[in-house]
Write a protein that holds these residues in place. Structure first.
Motif, short mmCIF file in Angstrom:
data_model
loop_
_atom_site.label_atom_id
_atom_site.label_comp_id
_atom_site.label_asym_id
_atom_site.label_seq_id
_atom_site.Cartn_x
_atom_site.Cartn_y
_atom_site.Cartn_z
N GLN A 752 0.44 -1.07 0.04
CA GLN A 752 0.19 -0.17 0.17
C GLN A 752 0.73 1.31 -0.74
O GLN A 752 0.61 2.17 -1.01
N ARG A 759 1.16 6.80 -6.75
CA ARG A 759 0.08 7.84 -7.02
C ARG A 759 -0.04 8.92 -6.75
O ARG A 759 -0.31 9.80 -7.94
N VAL A 771 -1.63 5.21 -12.97
CA VAL A 771 -2.69 5.46 -11.95
C VAL A 771 -3.94 4.61 -12.66
O VAL A 771 -4.37 3.55 -11.14
N ALA A 772 -4.28 4.14 -13.47
CA ALA A 772 -4.82 2.35 -13.57
C ALA A 772 -4.55 1.12 -13.23
O ALA A 772 -4.71 0.20 -12.38
N ASP A 775 -4.34 1.14 -9.45
CA ASP A 775 -5.05 1.00 -8.86
C ASP A 775 -5.40 -0.10 -9.35
O ASP A 775 -6.00 -1.19 -7.73
N ARG A 776 -5.16 -1.00 -9.96
CA ARG A 776 -5.00 -3.35 -10.10
C ARG A 776 -4.33 -3.77 -9.10
O ARG A 776 -4.45 -4.60 -8.08
N GLU A 778 -3.60 -1.37 -6.07
CA GLU A 778 -4.58 -1.86 -4.80
C GLU A 778 -5.49 -2.56 -4.27
O GLU A 778 -5.78 -3.10 -3.57
N ALA A 779 -5.92 -2.77 -5.37
CA ALA A 779 -6.99 -3.90 -5.58
C ALA A 779 -6.95 -5.57 -4.63
O ALA A 779 -7.05 -5.89 -4.00
N GLN A 794 -12.87 -1.67 -7.89
CA GLN A 794 -11.60 -1.08 -8.60
C GLN A 794 -11.36 -1.70 -9.66
O GLN A 794 -10.41 -0.96 -10.59
N SER A 797 -12.91 -0.73 -13.01
CA SER A 797 -12.76 0.54 -13.58
C SER A 797 -11.00 0.62 -14.22
O SER A 797 -11.17 1.15 -15.38
N ALA A 798 -10.62 0.18 -13.29
CA ALA A 798 -8.89 0.02 -13.61
C ALA A 798 -8.91 -1.04 -15.09
O ALA A 798 -7.99 -0.41 -15.97
#
Length: 934
Positions: A752, A759, A771-772, A775-776, A778-779, A794, A797-798
């Motif tokens: 994290q 980010r 960013v995408a 996000d992947r 972080e998911a 998440q 969306s990514a």
């Protein structure tokens, strides 16, 4: 009891290294391993005996008996000689197993008696067959026969008779024969039925270079290796003989002259010349001196009977003329070189004098004029310098370098420009052509006598450029160059431009590199040196882009302003490159592809080899980001071949090849290339490419399932780039992989942290794809902590954003992660959907993982209660591991199904035990059993 007999040749020291034959040797090795026979064939000197010895050494150890013969032309008239070599030492062991008539005939033949094929034909044939079968009854038999073309006719007949009847026995034949074209067929008909014919062809330039190095002919300039490869036609024997001749010859050939051909090779290829008339021989000499000889050229050079004389030469196998065209081609390049080497110097000069007026191309005319001229000649020097400029404009820098050296050779010492100025121009042309060894040698020679600051600084610049990535090797040069430059702003601009590279490569200091580049641009502008100013601005722009510096867009505009220098614009360190880097890091993939493709076309037109190597690599990188993994892999391998052939850009090409192999090829090869790139960078002291090599290695380790290794490699990249001052995550794009690897080993908090730190920079710089990707990652952290709903949202969306931006492979990886949250579920979040996306990208390593996961995740139409029932309170990864333990999976099987390491499985189970208040996996199984009885 079987007594092992291995009648090997006497030890001859280290066996010959087999170079450039990996695929052929692998095919032969596989054939021998399954009990078949192998016939190696090809022209003289192509390396058949070397391969034969290597295979015999490898497979002879597993045979009960090894029988050998090696025929020679001088002994081919002696009957039964090869048979005596093969069976003489084992005759006593098998004679008592043969019928009396066969034994008598064989003993007579091998003992020099009166046995003949005419008198004892059938008995002898059967005796050889019976002897081989008797030996095979005690263990496998390997018959090793070299130079089959020189076998005496009696032995050849007997061996062929036996070989055709050995099917189903434990007798294998490993043989070699000299052939041209497809004439090996008749030898194949005399081989066992299951024989594989393997033709050995010419070696590549890189393979010839490796062979010369292996035999001790090291330090040859790449231009010389190129000439050796061309003259030898890739034949290893011819190449080694040419290398030996060069090593023994104290005087190197003049630029433009063929290589010296040793007497051994002249005799080999010129014995057919005796059938030609003196006039025909002179005509061939003219053809050997011409770059592209035609009948029209021969006529213009005064060879009136060229048609008849070349036709006769073709009949003798010296020429391979095209009946449909005007070209006159020698059957082998060595024939041309040997003809030229054989001719007296005066006759050669006369031929070049004739061609200096007969050739239609001005470059060719100038070259011939130089080779016809002795001593200094201002007129010849001027014509050669003009021809060099013309070659440069045509995109032939290698030819320009050769012509420039000839111009220097004929330039009087008091001329302006002088011989050293022309040598330095030739060195700069050699750099452009990728002939860095030649360029370095010229510059070092000039430095031994140059006194003017301009000549000295110019020569030092060549020495530094020739060092490539290994700038640490020339670190002591910089104080001397600064001293030579004095206070001349134009010369100081050149020096500070190189100091910018030193700051980046040797010290890994982006801020220092940017500062030196800005200073160089300012000095060049003051001196009116637009070329150096453009190079310095382009360097500054690229450094600012990598640093995430806000001034980058404005510096790129300055670098693209008119007036432009066409060669700088398309150079791999020029303004076009700066614009490409900005586009690729700003997610403008179509524009980046169009830009680098246009640059690649232009540098190929101009013959700029070093830039070509880099632009092929960058086009591969663009295709890789776009998810065209197959295309990227082809381009990356092409870049690697170019780099190794030219000795330019091997580190960057190895990095990209590793990334491409990990995405679309062979993961083990990706690991090898990643380690090679790191090793090369560490040897060169290139801090920037240590980071890039570790990035490639870390990604390969992640794909290979080695999460701990990936964390180690990518964590080191993190430390290095923090030290460099690189803040733009789009430069290396390793951050999401590090976070994912940390999740796999259970380091969720650190994962994290990586996401949060990266980010912030990605949002500041507008790097949407990064960013995408974050996000992947972080998911995956959220899923591991049990927040499945947020993780699904998440990831979805990514995936959508990566698809819109054109990052096909990253999109597929998001789909794969999403499928992992719903194993076995059909539809757009399934492993089948992830496999479809990986298949579209030709991302084969990832596709194999998705297909395996799809098979492992299949469920029955009416499945039982989920294995994870009763495991509330555990994180997602912990529940998955515990559920698989309940199903009876071992730790290794769990690691394979979840694409994590065994160590991670063990660490996860330790946390499960603690949370559930149990001691071992047996308690988890009991928990499952108790649930099933309720």
């Amino acid at each position: 009891m079987t007594v092992r007999r291995d009648f090997k040749e006497p030890a001859r020291g280290r066996p010959d290294l087999v170079i450039g034959r990996d695929e052929l040797v692998a095919a032969a090795r596989e054939q021998l391993a399954r009990g078949g026979s192998v016939l190696l064939h090809g022209p003289a000197g192509i390396g058949k005996s070397t391969v034969l010895r290597a295979l015999a050494s490898e497979y002879g150890t597993s045979a009960g008996t090894v029988l050998r013969c090696s025929a020679t032309e001088s002994e081919s008239h002696l009957p039964f000689l090869a048979l005596a070599d093969l069976l003489g030492l084992v005759l006593d062991d098998v004679s008592d197993k043969l019928p009396a008539a066969q034994r008598t005939a064989l003993e007579s033949a091998l003992g020099g008696g009166e046995s003949t094929l005419q008198r004892d034909g059938l008995a002898l044939r059967l005796a050889v067959l019976s002897a081989l079968r008797a030996l095979a009854a005690d263990g496998p038999v390997l018959v090793v026969a070299d130079d089959l073309q020189w076998l005496d006719s009696a032995s050849a007949e007997l061996l062929g008779f036996a070989a055709r009847r050995l099917g189903g026995t434990r007798v294998q034949l490993l043989s070699a024969v000299r052939t041209e074209g497809q004439e090996y067929d008749r030898h194949l008909r005399s081989s066992p039925p299951d024989t594989l014919a393997v033709r050995l062809g010419a070696l590549s330039r890189a393979q010839v270079s490796a062979l010369l190095d292996h035999r001790g002919y090291t330090g040859l300039p790449r231009s010389t290796v190129r000439d050796i490869h061309r003259t030898s036609g890739g034949n290893p024997l011819f190449a080694l003989e040419l290398g030996r001749a060069l090593a023994e010859n104290p005087t190197a050939p003049r630029p433009g002259e063929p290589l010296p051909v040793p007497t051994s090779l002249r005799t080999l290829v010129l014995n057919r010349l005796e059938a030609l008339s003196d006039e025909a021989r002179r005509t061939l000499l003219v053809a050997s001196a011409g770059a592209r000889p035609t009948l029209a050229l021969l006529h213009a050079a005064g060879r009136e009977n060229a048609e008849a004389e070349t036709a006769r030469a073709a009949e003798l196998g010296l020429l391979a003329t095209d009946p449909e065209g005007p070209a006159v081609r020698f059957a082998h390049p060595l024939i041309s070189a040997a003809l030229y080497a054989e001719a007296p110097a005066q006759e050669r000069r006369a031929v070049h004098a004739a061609l200096s007026t007969a050739a239609s191309d001005p470059i060719e005319r100038a070259r011939h004029l130089a080779l016809a001229t002795t001593g200094t000649d201002p007129e010849a020097a001027a014509r050669l310098a003009e021809a060099a400029a013309l070659a440069r404009d045509r995109g032939a820098p290698s030819a320009a370098a050769s012509l420039g050296l000839l111009a220097a050779l004929h330039t009087p010492a008091d001329d302006e420009p002088g011989p050293d100025q022309r040598r330095l121009q030739a060195a700069e042309d050699a750099i452009t052509a990728g002939e860095v060894d030649l360029a370095r040698d010229i510059a070092r020679e000039v430095l031994t006598r140059a006194t003017s600051p301009e000549d000295r600084v110019r020569a030092w610049m060549v020495v530094i450029e020739a060092a490539g990535q290994a700038l640490g090797e020339v670190d002591t040069v910089y104080p001397q160059v600064l001293a030579d430059a004095g206070d001349d702003p134009r010369l100081l601009a050149l020096v500070h431009y190189q100091l910018a590279w030193r700051g980046l490569v040797v010290e890994g200091d982006f801020a220092k590199g940017r500062e030196e580049a800005a200073h160089a641009a300012e000095l060049a502008a003051r001196a009116g040196d637009r070329r150096t100013e453009l190079l310095a601005l382009s360097f500054q722009a690229q450094t600012e882009t990598l640093m995430g510096h806000p001034a980058a867009p404005e510096t790129i505009k300055r670098a693209l302003k008119e007036p432009q220098d066409p060669q700088v614009t398309c150079h791999h360190n020029g303004a076009g490159m700066a614009r490409y880097r900005w586009l690729i890091m700003s997610d403008e993939l179509p524009d980046a592809r169009a830009t680098v493709s246009a640059l690649l076309r232009e540098v190929r037109r101009r013959g700029m080899v070093e830039s070509e190597v880099h632009f092929v690599r960058l086009l591969a990188d663009t295709e890789l980001r776009s998810g065209h993994c197959g295309r990227a892999l082809d381009l990356a391998r092409e870049s690697m071949r170019l780099a190794r052939d030219s000795g330019i850009g091997e580190m960057p090409s190895a990095v990209l090849a590793s990334l491409a192999e990990a995405a679309g090829g062979d993961v083990q090869r990706a690991l090898e290339l990643g380690r090679e790139a790191v090793e090369l960078a560490e040897q060169a002291g290139d801090q920037m490419y240590i980071s890039r090599g570790l990035t490639a290695l870390g990604q390969a380790q992640l794909v290979a399932g080695d999460a701990e290794g990936a964390v180690a490699s990518l964590s080191r990249v993190r430390e290095l780039e923090n030290g460099f001052g690189i803040t733009d995550p789009a430069r290396g794009r390793w951050h999401g992989d590090l976070a994912e690897a940390l999740v796999r080993i259970g380091e969720l908090d650190e994962a994290q942290r990586v996401v949060d730190e990266t980010r912030a920079h990605a949002l500041r710089l507008g790097r949407e794809s990064m960013v995408a990707v974050l996000d992947r990652a972080e998911a995956l952290v959220r899923a591991a902590r049990g927040d499945q709903e947020a993780a699904v949202a998440q990831l979805t969306s990514a995936q959508d954003r990566l698809a819109k931006l054109g990052y096909g492979l990253e999109e597929a990886r998001a789909a794969f992660a999403l499928a992992g949250l719903h194993p076995g579920r059909p539809g757009p979040t399934s492993y089948d959907e992830a496999a479809r996306l990986f298949r579209r990208c030709r991302a084969l390593p990832w596709l194999r993982q998705a297909e395996a996961a799809a098979v492992a995740g299949r469920v029955e139409p009416n499945p039982p209660a989920p294995a994870s029932e009763g495991l509330e309170g555990l994180a997602s990864m912990e529940r998955q591991v515990a559920a698989l333990v309940m199903e009876g999976a071992t730790n290794r099987e769990i690691a394979a199904r979840l694409f994590i390491s065994v160590k991670t499985v063990e660490a996860t189970l330790t946390r499960v035990y603690r949370k559930l208040g149990i001691r071992s996996r047996v308690d988890i199984v009991r928990l499952a059993a108790g649930r099933r009885t309720k």
